[in-house]
Scaffold this active site. Structure first.
Site, PDB file in Angstrom:
ATOM      1  N   CYS A   1       6.113   4.362  -8.657  1.00 51.65           N
ATOM      2  CA  CYS A   1       7.348   5.343  -9.336  1.00 51.65           C
ATOM      3  C   CYS A   1       6.973   7.205  -9.007  1.00 51.65           C
ATOM      4  CB  CYS A   1       7.692   5.563 -11.044  1.00 51.65           C
ATOM      5  SG  CYS A   1       8.234   3.858 -11.606  1.00 51.65           S
TER       6      CYS A   1
HETATM    7  C1  LIG Z   1       6.177  -0.875  -9.850  1.00 56.73           C
HETATM    8  S1  LIG Z   1       5.289  -2.025  -9.998  1.00 56.73           S
HETATM    9  C2  LIG Z   1       5.716  -2.921  -9.259  1.00 56.73           C
HETATM   10  C3  LIG Z   1       5.876  -4.399 -10.317  1.00 56.73           C
HETATM   11  C4  LIG Z   1       6.164  -5.275  -9.928  1.00 56.73           C
HETATM   12  N1  LIG Z   1       7.399  -5.345  -8.235  1.00 56.73           N
HETATM   13  C5  LIG Z   1       6.366  -6.287 -10.556  1.00 56.73           C
HETATM   14  O1  LIG Z   1       7.496  -6.718 -10.405  1.00 56.73           O
HETATM   15  O2  LIG Z   1       5.933  -6.629 -11.384  1.00 56.73           O
HETATM   16  C6  LIG Z   1       3.959  -0.821  -8.858  1.00 56.73           C
HETATM   17  C7  LIG Z   1       2.718  -2.131  -8.641  1.00 56.73           C
HETATM   18  O3  LIG Z   1       1.767  -0.955  -7.259  1.00 56.73           O
HETATM   19  C8  LIG Z   1       0.806  -1.337  -7.533  1.00 56.73           C
HETATM   20  N2  LIG Z   1       0.024  -0.121  -7.408  1.00 56.73           N
HETATM   21  C9  LIG Z   1      -0.385   1.620  -8.003  1.00 56.73           C
HETATM   22  N3  LIG Z   1      -1.242   2.173  -6.082  1.00 56.73           N
HETATM   23  C10 LIG Z   1      -1.846   0.764  -5.243  1.00 56.73           C
HETATM   24  C11 LIG Z   1      -2.132   0.806  -3.588  1.00 56.73           C
HETATM   25  N4  LIG Z   1      -2.456   2.220  -3.739  1.00 56.73           N
HETATM   26  N5  LIG Z   1      -2.374   0.373  -3.489  1.00 56.73           N
HETATM   27  C12 LIG Z   1      -1.795  -1.198  -4.220  1.00 56.73           C
HETATM   28  N6  LIG Z   1      -1.285  -1.789  -5.059  1.00 56.73           N
HETATM   29  C13 LIG Z   1      -0.398  -0.292  -5.885  1.00 56.73           C
HETATM   30  C14 LIG Z   1       0.020  -1.166  -9.368  1.00 56.73           C
HETATM   31  O4  LIG Z   1      -0.952  -1.610  -9.475  1.00 56.73           O
HETATM   32  C15 LIG Z   1       1.289  -1.618  -9.986  1.00 56.73           C
HETATM   33  O5  LIG Z   1       1.537  -3.104 -10.092  1.00 56.73           O
END
Ligand SMILES: C[S@@+](CC[C@H](N)C(=O)[O-])C[C@H]1O[C@@H](n2cnc3c(N)ncnc32)[C@H](O)[C@@H]1O
Length: 375
Positions: A80
């Site tokens: 987000c």
């Molecule tokens: C909004 S959540 C999305 C969850 C997913 N759509 C689900 O249904 O469970 C964002 C995800 O991005 C991952 N994330 C954040 N920064 C990241 C990065 N730099 N590289 C890889 N993953 C990342 C977080 O761990 C998180 O699980």
């Protein structure tokens, strides 16, 4: 479609986007690769999708060489509010501040190798429409347009399918044809989507499409239907300690529900409100058949309560992790983390499965079918 389209699922969390894409009609889609950096989320993904190639780590550490074949669709549920412009403008180090741009770097690498996807979906909070005075949304759309896609955005509230209020933004980029309308259509092109479109630069608006999606039939599931039986639930010993936090309007709602003589099921959050210049904790309750938007448990007050009024009294308990999963449209065979707080974090961050399924059935699969027919 004889061969299932393939998907790369980025920011995959527990893989709920993939569940919706896999379960969409017309044969659904296959997740060929997924990535997330969080260890708890990665464990949940692997437990539930043992056959999917999954890489745990920062998206900025991936290159196209890590990605198998040519995907039909790339899905990004990027964190987000993390589409900061730094990445678009400031080179690799600055780019690490905006995970979306790590995803975009991979799209550009795939394109350079002739492996670009025909369809891209970015899922995010509605705040993306206005963050940075609209510059973030404009930067995302402009990047997609410059890469040769037509772009459009839809606001989809999970409440159309599930008993949870959860509006989310889906920016969809397509190469080729896809179902579209001549102008905005309710409910998906909400006034705030239309306003964000109107603020876009002319060159981006020229490549904009009002993607069309059928409105689903009326939802027939309400909050009570996803709750555990009363007798197995862990009710608070002293409900008044929580109920007494309700402001007068909410107190009156609870009293009316108790006085109705019927069983009434509500959902409530504690929120910090400013009253007379002071910050106070307030309980805010709703009895409209919906849970409030699930959030990640960053602090104690972010966990949702269930309020049940019957037999002349109000009982209160915390929403359970399994109930949270049901509110995201996840079936009970999904393997949840053993800790309740991990489950609530997993679900609070996720995308609702039936929303993804509806988007796939109504727009993404028809777009992919059209591009195969044209190829
Ligand atoms: C909004 S959540 C999305 C969850 C997913 N759509 C689900 O249904 O469970 C964002 C995800 O991005 C991952 N994330 C954040 N920064 C990241 C990065 N730099 N590289 C890889 N993953 C990342 C977080 O761990 C998180 O699980």
């Amino acid at each position: 479609m004889s061969i299932r389209p393939t998907v790369f699922e980025f920011f995959a969390g527990g893989g709920l986007a993939g569940l919706g894409l896999d379960g969409a009609g017309m044969g659904g889609m296959d997740v060929a690769f997924a990535n997330d950096m969080d260890s708890m989320k990665s464990a949940a993904f692997r437990a539930n999708h043992p056959g999917t190639a999954f890489r745990q780590g920062d998206i900025w550490a991936l290159t196209a060489a890590d990605l198998p074949g040519r995907p039909d669709l790339c899905w990004a549920s990027s964190p987000c509010q993390d589409v900061s412009l730094a990445g678009a403008r400031g080179g690799l180090e600055a780019g690490r501040s905006g995970a979306f741009w790590g995803f975009w770097k991979l799209i550009q690498e795939l394109q350079a190798q002739g492996r670009g996807p025909r369809v891209i979906v970015l899922e995010n909070v509605i705040g993306l429409l206005t963050s940075g005075q609209g510059r973030d949304f404009a930067a995302v759309c402009a990047a997609m347009v410059q890469a040769g896609y037509r772009v459009g955005a839809l606001e989809m509230d999970a409440a159309l399918w599930l008993p949870q209020s959860r509006p989310r933004l889906f920016v969809v980029a397509v190469q080729g044809e896809a179902p579209q309308a001549a102008g905005p259509i309710a409910p998906f092109h909400s006034p705030r989507v239309v306003a964000a479109h109107d603020r876009l630069p002319e060159a981006v608006r020229a490549a904009w499409a009002w993607w069309s999606l059928p409105t689903p039939p009326r939802r027939n599931l309400d909050l009570a239907a996803v709750l555990e039986p009363d007798e197995t639930a862990g009710w608070l010993d002293d409900p008044e300690a929580v109920l007494s936090l309700a402001a007068p309007l909410h107190r009156a709602r609870i009293a009316a529900a108790v006085a109705s003589g019927q069983r009434r099921v509500g959902a409530a959050y504690r929120r910090v409100r400013v009253e007379n210049g002071l910050k106070v904790q307030r309980l805010e309750v709703r009895f409209d058949g919906l849970a409030g938007c699930l959030r990640t448990p960053a602090g104690g007050s972010s966990r949702q309560y269930v309020v049940v009024c019957d037999q002349g009294r109000a009982r209160v308990r915390r929403l359970t992790g399994r109930e949270a999963a049901r509110l995201m449209g996840v079936s009970d065979d999904y393997r949840l983390p053993s800790s309740e707080s991990a489950t609530l974090k997993l679900m609070g961050d996720a995308v609702a499965v039936p929303v993804v399924r509806a988007l796939a059935q109504g727009l993404l699969l028809p777009a992919l079918q059209a591009s195969r027919a044209a190829a």
